[in-house]
Design a protein around this motif. Structure first.
Motif, PDB file in Angstrom:
ATOM      1  N   ALA A 182       8.011 -17.704   1.871  1.00 51.00           N
ATOM      2  CA  ALA A 182       7.371 -18.835   1.191  1.00 51.00           C
ATOM      3  C   ALA A 182       6.373 -19.527   2.120  1.00 51.00           C
ATOM      4  O   ALA A 182       5.276 -19.894   1.705  1.00 51.00           O
ATOM      5  N   LEU A 183       6.748 -19.669   3.381  1.00 55.53           N
ATOM      6  CA  LEU A 183       5.841 -20.317   4.344  1.00 55.53           C
ATOM      7  C   LEU A 183       4.538 -19.540   4.500  1.00 55.53           C
ATOM      8  O   LEU A 183       3.457 -20.116   4.490  1.00 55.53           O
ATOM      9  N   THR A 184       4.653 -18.211   4.631  1.00 54.21           N
ATOM     10  CA  THR A 184       3.430 -17.430   4.821  1.00 54.21           C
ATOM     11  C   THR A 184       2.579 -17.432   3.547  1.00 54.21           C
ATOM     12  O   THR A 184       1.401 -17.131   3.599  1.00 54.21           O
ATOM     13  N   LEU A 185       3.196 -17.753   2.401  1.00 50.94           N
ATOM     14  CA  LEU A 185       2.422 -17.796   1.160  1.00 50.94           C
ATOM     15  C   LEU A 185       1.854 -19.187   0.905  1.00 50.94           C
ATOM     16  O   LEU A 185       1.342 -19.466  -0.175  1.00 50.94           O
ATOM     17  N   GLY A 186       1.989 -20.061   1.882  1.00 56.56           N
ATOM     18  CA  GLY A 186       1.328 -21.358   1.786  1.00 56.56           C
ATOM     19  C   GLY A 186       2.171 -22.482   1.206  1.00 56.56           C
ATOM     20  O   GLY A 186       1.643 -23.535   0.882  1.00 56.56           O
ATOM     21  N   ALA A 187       3.495 -22.258   1.045  1.00 52.55           N
ATOM     22  CA  ALA A 187       4.332 -23.311   0.471  1.00 52.55           C
ATOM     23  C   ALA A 187       4.659 -24.370   1.522  1.00 52.55           C
ATOM     24  O   ALA A 187       4.853 -24.054   2.688  1.00 52.55           O
ATOM     25  N   ASN A 188       4.706 -25.623   1.097  1.00 48.66           N
ATOM     26  CA  ASN A 188       5.139 -26.685   2.004  1.00 48.66           C
ATOM     27  C   ASN A 188       6.637 -26.960   1.804  1.00 48.66           C
ATOM     28  O   ASN A 188       7.281 -26.348   0.958  1.00 48.66           O
ATOM     29  N   ARG A 189       7.151 -27.893   2.615  1.00 48.61           N
ATOM     30  CA  ARG A 189       8.577 -28.189   2.597  1.00 48.61           C
ATOM     31  C   ARG A 189       9.087 -28.543   1.201  1.00 48.61           C
ATOM     32  O   ARG A 189      10.107 -28.030   0.751  1.00 48.61           O
ATOM     33  N   ARG A 190       8.374 -29.424   0.517  1.00 48.41           N
ATOM     34  CA  ARG A 190       8.817 -29.855  -0.816  1.00 48.41           C
ATOM     35  C   ARG A 190       8.882 -28.681  -1.774  1.00 48.41           C
ATOM     36  O   ARG A 190       9.841 -28.505  -2.512  1.00 48.41           O
TER      37      ARG A 190
ATOM     38  N   PRO B  79       2.042 -21.218   9.757  1.00 47.09           N
ATOM     39  CA  PRO B  79       1.688 -20.167   8.801  1.00 47.09           C
ATOM     40  C   PRO B  79       0.580 -20.644   7.878  1.00 47.09           C
ATOM     41  O   PRO B  79       0.497 -21.825   7.559  1.00 47.09           O
ATOM     42  N   GLY B  80      -0.277 -19.753   7.475  1.00 40.50           N
ATOM     43  CA  GLY B  80      -1.351 -20.140   6.571  1.00 40.50           C
ATOM     44  C   GLY B  80      -1.656 -19.007   5.615  1.00 40.50           C
ATOM     45  O   GLY B  80      -1.413 -17.843   5.931  1.00 40.50           O
ATOM     46  N   PRO B  81      -2.184 -19.340   4.449  1.00 39.74           N
ATOM     47  CA  PRO B  81      -2.425 -18.326   3.415  1.00 39.74           C
ATOM     48  C   PRO B  81      -3.530 -17.331   3.785  1.00 39.74           C
ATOM     49  O   PRO B  81      -3.778 -16.397   3.033  1.00 39.74           O
ATOM     50  N   ASP B  82      -4.194 -17.541   4.947  1.00 40.04           N
ATOM     51  CA  ASP B  82      -5.185 -16.551   5.372  1.00 40.04           C
ATOM     52  C   ASP B  82      -4.514 -15.366   6.069  1.00 40.04           C
ATOM     53  O   ASP B  82      -5.143 -14.362   6.337  1.00 40.04           O
ATOM     54  N   ARG B  83      -3.200 -15.516   6.393  1.00 39.20           N
ATOM     55  CA  ARG B  83      -2.448 -14.417   7.002  1.00 39.20           C
ATOM     56  C   ARG B  83      -1.143 -14.269   6.238  1.00 39.20           C
ATOM     57  O   ARG B  83      -0.225 -15.051   6.436  1.00 39.20           O
ATOM     58  N   THR B  84      -1.045 -13.321   5.371  1.00 41.88           N
ATOM     59  CA  THR B  84       0.227 -13.167   4.663  1.00 41.88           C
ATOM     60  C   THR B  84       0.974 -11.974   5.232  1.00 41.88           C
ATOM     61  O   THR B  84       0.439 -11.198   6.012  1.00 41.88           O
ATOM     62  N   MET B  85       2.229 -11.842   4.813  1.00 43.82           N
ATOM     63  CA  MET B  85       3.091 -10.874   5.480  1.00 43.82           C
ATOM     64  C   MET B  85       3.948 -10.119   4.461  1.00 43.82           C
ATOM     65  O   MET B  85       4.414 -10.699   3.485  1.00 43.82           O
ATOM     66  N   VAL B  86       4.134  -8.842   4.726  1.00 42.23           N
ATOM     67  CA  VAL B  86       5.094  -8.047   3.958  1.00 42.23           C
ATOM     68  C   VAL B  86       6.244  -7.768   4.909  1.00 42.23           C
ATOM     69  O   VAL B  86       6.034  -7.244   5.997  1.00 42.23           O
TER      70      VAL B  86
END
Ligand SMILES: Nc1ncnc2c1ncn2[C@@H]1O[C@H](COP(=O)(O)OP(=O)(O)O)[C@@H](O)[C@H]1O
Ligand SMILES: [Mg+2]
Lengths: 293, 263
Positions: A182-190, B79-86
């Motif tokens: 979820a973090l790598t997909l841009g989700a925040n804590r909430r 983490p940021g949406p410019d680097r995603t992970m499998v």
């Protein structure tokens, strides 16, 4: 662009049974139901038979165990009082249970969410947790008097402690991989709380919710014993004063039925909100080992 | 549609003298590497050498104990949406359907509904799961779940895709099919891919450059360019050129681990 025919074959439902087999399966299913019902009713029936034998042979004094025949009379005595009592008791129990479940779950979530709040409330929480709620009944009456509010509060408190502890524990068991994803997909804590942690813990809370529903009815009886002017628990005390054992037994049965219905409703709701869980796919020998079939 | 402009551009990712230790000992020690924009790089190494740790650092899930990570001109400390992970293990959310999983990052980054719909449809088509969009992960095979995972990570159109042994748990047929499919996807998408695996053959087949990692400490042992042209098909694995590169690298790995860990 890309097909996946080689993988498509292991989808469920790819092999439908032929028609003749369906009717055979249906008949077997019907037989299964009959079998199940008769197995389920065996123990209650045996108990009733023992009850009849014991009271017919007068092995136990009717004051302690009245003959089944007296139950009808007890019902006629209480008939006019029952609907109101059931309504009062059910309303109080379910209100307390609902408030307690909501507050407890929220407490668990908040304590996991915020370290400050956890450290702030942690000690109080740890102290309160092992306190037997029943022991608080006299205090509650002393503080809040006799009435619905303290009873509801008591039930809510007992329930919220169970749910609070279970929620906190369930959150700690959320597999980190989902949170990382979820973090790598841009989700925040909430968002992680709303979309990962909450869905993950719900199936883990169902057990605690069922336990606390049952406990709620128990807490209600205790609360009504201590001071109440209406409700099923109050009627039990009344029956006791007049030494009407059959009335007590009848009221206990009413309580049991109410608790049973609550449990069924929770189980029904659970089946609908946890459709995604792995155990829904367990079949055959696995299901038999973990008690699902 | 093949997007063949894959000459080395500016470095997209720069790892400078990275050190990382979970407890007292360093798992990663003095790891340096430059990865170009739109490059497909594989990192190969025996299990436990720190590959997952390295990817987690690039993803921003772990901070290096020492050393620096550059992504373009910034340090990714989150983490940021410019680097995603499998991920290596099954990380598809079991409580969401296939399409909800793919949509997850789009919602998290607040894309408008119309764009979300279009992206989900496009990716379902790309990974061949249109018919299964309403299914829950438990109703899918392992290979299909991996397709969902890849689609979910690609929905955000990341500049960098980090892949941690994504196909390691699959049977050979499913694995090879996914390798080929994924190469097609990469060819048509401007993405830098950092692909971690313990499978040398997989690394050779997929990537433009292979980095061999050593264990204890985890650092760069050898970097090899793979001159085979893209798009590649599975048959390339049987070519003499492929076998020759493979032989060389197997030797490197044998020399490194006394022949025990390499394959
Ligand atoms: N959370 C952790 N705490 C302590 N040690 C860890 C942790 N995660 C991994 N390690 C150790 O770090 C080393 C590298 O692990 P990892 O990066 O997962 O390797 P790989 O992905 O190459 O198999 C291993 O020796 C492993 O035991
Ligand atoms: Mg790993």
């Amino acid at each position: 662009m890309i097909s996946n025919s080689s993988e498509a074959k292991d989808q469920p439902g790819a092999f439908a049974p032929p028609k003749a087999r369906v009717s055979f399966l249906k008949r077997r299913q019907a037989l299964g139901w009959l079998r199940q019902i008769s197995i389920r009713l065996t123990v209650p029936l045996v108990l009733i038979v023992i009850w009849v034998i014991v009271s017919e042979m007068e092995l136990i004094r009717p004051l302690f165990l009245p003959p089944p025949g007296q139950m009808k009379q007890a019902f006629e005595n209480l008939d006019s009082l029952l609907p109101q009592a059931i309504l009062t008791t059910t309303t109080m129990t379910l209100t307390g249970f609902a408030i307690g479940t909501a507050v407890g779950t929220l407490m668990g979530l908040i304590m996991a969410y915020s370290r400050i709040i956890r450290e702030f409330l942690g000690t109080v929480f740890d102290f309160l947790r092992p306190v037997p709620v029943f022991a608080l009944i006299p205090l509650f009456i002393l503080w809040f008097g006799i009435g619905r509010a303290p009873q509801v509060a008591l039930i809510a408190m007992g329930t919220s402690v169970i749910l609070g502890v279970t929620t906190l524990e369930a959150i700690r068991n959320v597999p980190p991989i989902y949170i990382r994803a979820a973090l790598t997909l841009g989700a925040n804590r909430r968002r992680i709380y709303r979309t990962i942690i909450l869905p993950y813990i719900i199936p883990h809370l169902i057990g605690a919710i069922r336990v606390s529903a049952a406990a709620s009815w128990g807490l209600d009886v205790a609360a009504e014993f201590m001071g109440s002017q209406q409700g099923l628990g109050y009627l039990i005390i009344l029956q006791q004063t007049y030494l009407r054992t059959s009335g007590i037994i009848l009221l206990v049965i009413v309580y049991s039925i109410l608790a049973f219905i609550t449990d069924m409703v929770i189980a029904f709701i659970e089946a609908h909100i946890t459709r995604w869980t792995e155990r829904r796919t367990s079949g055959g020998i696995v299901a038999s080992i973990i008690g699902l079939a | 549609m093949a997007q063949q402009n894959r000459e080395p551009g500016q470095p997209k990712i720069r790892l400078e003298h990275l050190f990382f230790g979970y407890e007292k000992q360093f798992v990663i020690e003095d790891f340096s590497l430059e990865i170009n924009d739109r490059e497909f790089v594989s990192i190969v190494g025996p299990s436990g050498c720190g590959k997952t740790t390295l990817l987690n650092m690039i993803a921003g899930l772990l901070q290096p104990t020492q050393g620096q990570i550059w992504l373009d001109n910034i340090h990714p400390d989150h983490p940021g949406p410019d680097r995603t992970m499998v991920f290596q293990s099954d990380a598809v959310f079991p409580w969401y359907t296939v399409e909800q999983n793919i949509e997850y990052g789009l919602k998290a980054t607040q894309k408008p509904r119309k764009e979300r719909r279009e992206t989900v449809d496009r990716l379902l088509h790309l990974v061949g799961l249109e018919a299964d969009r309403k299914k829950f992960p438990r109703q899918l095979s392992g290979g299909m779940r991996k397709r969902v995972d890849i689609a979910r990570a690609m929905a955000l159109q990341p500049k960098v895709l980090l892949m941690d042994e994504p196909f390691a748990a699959l049977d050979v047929l499913t694995k090879e099919r996914l390798q080929e499919d994924f190469l097609d996807i990469w060819t048509s998408t401007p993405m830098t891919v950092v692909f971690v695996t313990h499978d040398l053959e997989e690394a050779l087949f997929l990537s433009q450059r292979v980095v061999v990692m050593s264990r204890n400490p985890g650092r760069v042992e050898k970097v090899v360019n793979i001159p085979l042209i893209h798009p590649r098909r599975l048959v390339v694995k049987t070519s003499a050129e492929f076998q020759e590169i493979r032989r060389d690298l197997v030797e490197v790995m044998y020399a490194m681990h006394g022949g025990l860990e390499a394959r």
